[in-house]
Enzyme design. Sequence first.
Site, PDB file in Angstrom:
ATOM      1  N   HIS A 501       0.800  -1.210  -0.125  1.00 57.28           N
ATOM      2  CA  HIS A 501      -0.244  -0.134   0.154  1.00 57.28           C
ATOM      3  C   HIS A 501       0.797   1.351   0.030  1.00 57.28           C
ATOM      4  O   HIS A 501       0.823   2.068  -0.866  1.00 57.28           O
ATOM      5  CB  HIS A 501      -0.937   0.143   1.312  1.00 57.28           C
ATOM      6  CG  HIS A 501      -1.662   1.342   1.290  1.00 57.28           C
ATOM      7  ND1 HIS A 501      -2.333   1.618   2.473  1.00 57.28           N
ATOM      8  CD2 HIS A 501      -2.099   2.059   0.296  1.00 57.28           C
ATOM      9  CE1 HIS A 501      -2.919   2.810   2.079  1.00 57.28           C
ATOM     10  NE2 HIS A 501      -3.062   2.839   0.860  1.00 57.28           N
ATOM     11  N   HIS A 506       1.551   4.916  -2.947  1.00 59.00           N
ATOM     12  CA  HIS A 506       1.668   6.350  -2.282  1.00 59.00           C
ATOM     13  C   HIS A 506       3.113   6.907  -2.589  1.00 59.00           C
ATOM     14  O   HIS A 506       3.304   7.793  -3.271  1.00 59.00           O
ATOM     15  CB  HIS A 506       1.620   6.391  -0.754  1.00 59.00           C
ATOM     16  CG  HIS A 506       0.100   6.227  -0.468  1.00 59.00           C
ATOM     17  ND1 HIS A 506      -0.855   7.423  -0.183  1.00 59.00           N
ATOM     18  CD2 HIS A 506      -0.862   5.003  -0.542  1.00 59.00           C
ATOM     19  CE1 HIS A 506      -1.775   7.259   0.018  1.00 59.00           C
ATOM     20  NE2 HIS A 506      -2.037   5.780  -0.086  1.00 59.00           N
ATOM     21  N   HIS A 693      -3.838   0.892  -6.661  1.00 59.48           N
ATOM     22  CA  HIS A 693      -4.156   1.477  -5.051  1.00 59.48           C
ATOM     23  C   HIS A 693      -5.468   1.163  -4.676  1.00 59.48           C
ATOM     24  O   HIS A 693      -5.612   0.868  -3.599  1.00 59.48           O
ATOM     25  CB  HIS A 693      -4.288   3.151  -5.102  1.00 59.48           C
ATOM     26  CG  HIS A 693      -4.263   3.794  -3.758  1.00 59.48           C
ATOM     27  ND1 HIS A 693      -5.524   4.279  -3.521  1.00 59.48           N
ATOM     28  CD2 HIS A 693      -3.851   3.899  -2.621  1.00 59.48           C
ATOM     29  CE1 HIS A 693      -5.639   4.687  -2.378  1.00 59.48           C
ATOM     30  NE2 HIS A 693      -4.577   4.388  -1.855  1.00 59.48           N
ATOM     31  N   ASN A 697      -6.305  -0.818  -1.227  1.00 64.81           N
ATOM     32  CA  ASN A 697      -6.884   0.222  -0.377  1.00 64.81           C
ATOM     33  C   ASN A 697      -8.222  -0.083   0.144  1.00 64.81           C
ATOM     34  O   ASN A 697      -8.315   0.298   1.360  1.00 64.81           O
ATOM     35  CB  ASN A 697      -6.409   1.588  -0.728  1.00 64.81           C
ATOM     36  CG  ASN A 697      -6.971   2.702   0.183  1.00 64.81           C
ATOM     37  OD1 ASN A 697      -6.144   3.048   1.109  1.00 64.81           O
ATOM     38  ND2 ASN A 697      -8.066   3.264   0.003  1.00 64.81           N
ATOM     39  N   ILE A 843      -6.876   9.116  -0.807  1.00 70.22           N
ATOM     40  CA  ILE A 843      -6.999   8.823   0.336  1.00 70.22           C
ATOM     41  C   ILE A 843      -5.740   7.687   0.988  1.00 70.22           C
ATOM     42  O   ILE A 843      -5.342   6.920   0.163  1.00 70.22           O
ATOM     43  CB  ILE A 843      -8.326   8.133   0.691  1.00 70.22           C
ATOM     44  CG1 ILE A 843      -8.857   8.025   2.096  1.00 70.22           C
ATOM     45  CG2 ILE A 843      -8.407   6.938   0.018  1.00 70.22           C
ATOM     46  CD1 ILE A 843      -8.873   8.990   2.933  1.00 70.22           C
TER      47      ILE A 843
END
Length: 843
Positions: A501, A506, A693, A697, A843
């Site tokens: 993740h 990110h 993602h 997520n 997010i």
Amino acid sequence: MTVKVKAVATVKETAGGFLGIGGDGVSDFFGKGLRLQLVSAQLHPETGLEKPVIESRMKRASKKNGEVKYEAEIEVPDDYGEVGAVIVENEHGNERLLIDIVLDGFVNGPVNVVCDSWVHPKSKDSKNRVFFTTKSYLPSETPAGLIKYREEELKLLRGNGEGQREKGERIYDYDVYDDLGNLDGNPDLVRPVLGGKDRPYPRRVRTGRPRPESGTYFTLLWIKNMLPLATGNSDFYVPRDEEFSQLKKSAFSSATVSGALRAVVPTAETFLIDWDLGFPHLTAIDSMYDQGLNLRPRTADSPWTDIIPRLIRTVANSADDFLQFVVPESMKRDRFFWLKDEQFGRQTLAGVNPCSIELVKQWPLKSKLDPQIYGSPESAITTKIVEQQIRGFMTFNDAMKQKKLFMLDYHDLLLPFVGPVRLLKGTTLYGSRALFFLTPVGTLKPVAIELVRPPSKNDGKPQWKQVFTPGNCSATEEWLWKLAKSHFLAHDSCYHEIVSHWLKTHACMEPYIIATNRQLSAMHPIHRLLLPHFRYTMEINSLARQTLVNADGIIELGFSPLKYSMQLSSADYDQRWRFDYEALPKDLIRRGMAVEDPSAPHGLKLTIEDYPYASDGLILWDGLNQWVADYVNHYYPNPSLIISDAELQSWWTEIRTVGHADKKDEPWWPSLRTPSDLIEIVTTMAWTASAQHAAVNFGQYTYGGYIPNRPSIARTNMPTEDPTEESWKQFIEEPETVLLEMFPSQLQAAVVMTMLSLLSNHAADEEYIGQAMEPCWGDDATIKAAFERFSGRMKALEGVVDARNGNEKLRNRNGAGVLPYEFLKPVSEPGVTGKGVPYSISI
């Protein structure tokens, strides 16, 4: 001769931006508003010089639905040529969020300028703000009248690499992760710099802020650690246009406070002082959802009142407040799902971390670590153990030949951290692997889990390793299996959160965003193609550096490696991350989960046919790849345009050598010489930001919201590791107590579940892949048609997902109590839905 052009600028009404609202209404009253300058795309045909800009002051005309319109009538000479850009000056005392400008009255139709940017007051920022029309240009095709503006705008965005960045600036530059720990104060909060030879890592945006002073970071008061997430307000610099919108901040805060921050503790006192208190029994975990728990009545100095007043659900006719979690969808469907081995296997293919499973290609399993340091490299999982588990299906040799054995292997990654982690209070760690067998019905049967402790120089203990298997007839073996499975799931949870993740989506995306803004002009077609995939990512990453991955942040408080979590993330980046393998097809091939087959759909034959992440993902990948191909081929009809595009080549060079500087000499970086090279590169970035993602997520609360299913931390060792007479007796007499002591504490559970609830939430302003067409795409007929085809493919995927989830033959997404696989279903409503693929990591 002149042409009368009506200019209309749309400004979003906000709470005032970072400078406040002040007297802008007074400015409007006295005729001040926005000053507009039109820039011709052509030079003067006789002098070869730039044509003079045409100036006009725009005045406030109307206000509706939160938008303010400013208008002006402009006389434009009919030989002025095409308007290629506008320069905007803000005469107000405060910044303005400028949405767009439309110039109507030209013979060839309206000229559209999409801004979506904050414009500072002229009095506070003397630099002109230039916005280009929606027509895209390669650098070599830039109209002569715009070349200077194109170059100057990029120069401004790059900055000079000096000084501390101030809130509201628009500078994009790189830095290492040197802001995760308290470097000047509490020695327990010191963290090593990530990025560089010793600890390779992607780069993040440079803030120039001084290193943290003593007391900067909070310790065990997790509520305070959640405050930046609760408000959506970052204390770290990010370029102004990367910050959350007002709506996003509001929705973020609401989701956090009223939806995510639902903790469970016996009393407010316990919440604040007893970090180690575990759950007394399994039903105490269930009570978090079924009943909620009382808190003592609030007082004037209650922390709840000041910090998160909307958190508490107040019951009518009661002086008490309650804390209560929402029941995860997995638990709603099957209260005992977490106990079942078939769920363990299913979630490796259709759960929240479906991208770690790999085919067993070599036997016996063997570590690559130095045996002088870590002990015997041979795995304790033997052929005999496997044959005992798959007896009745086939022989071991047939299982290998027919590609029926799979594994999750964290052994070599985790083993170097076992010693350091075990010196910390309240946690433990093993090197671990789990082996699975593919049954005739397409499900994965867990075969064995191996847990390994390396030899220790500190206490002289030798290497310890043990294999645990599903118990067939022994109650003791069955409980040991449950404990080993929980240990392994804690490792998988840790790997998922800090690698699958955080790192691989990110952190690895941030250099692409920085390089795009530094090297590709806003009028570059690739900039405009990628822009929707970058929305809000830098802001959410900034918040993560303050609350999630920082020293004593939420990851360090609730996941097994504790303070070594980010170092473990760095180790995986060093050992495993490759840009080319971030493309779904190549990743599947690398893991042995697919082989190339031109006759198969998508050109790949899956090793496991019912692999929901892969089967749905390949449809989405192909749709995304075709959209990117149509787009790229339109602007680059031949390879020479790729090679000669100076901005594009600088962009790709900077990503490799600066953004991912610690990997710059790797031979696997794709070249950028042909349109197909660019298509693969851009599709990989777009896939990472959107589908990849989403896959890792939005199911976090669905599966991790019930702690026994995916414990985030294992606090105690296996009872078979160096047992004492007393500890073994406790295990035999109270195995459930031993399991509960291994689980996260009540407070750790509250922290992690809170975080997972927040991260699984879709905001009201989410932008889903394939839904909305960017104005610059719609202004080009070829691109518009290509996007409409892409949008149609995404709509069709929705139907495919529904059909597959209704297929009884697909046991990994259909069956009694089984959750359908919807994580790659493109569209979702707001909230925690377990579906929806936004364009970006927001997010």
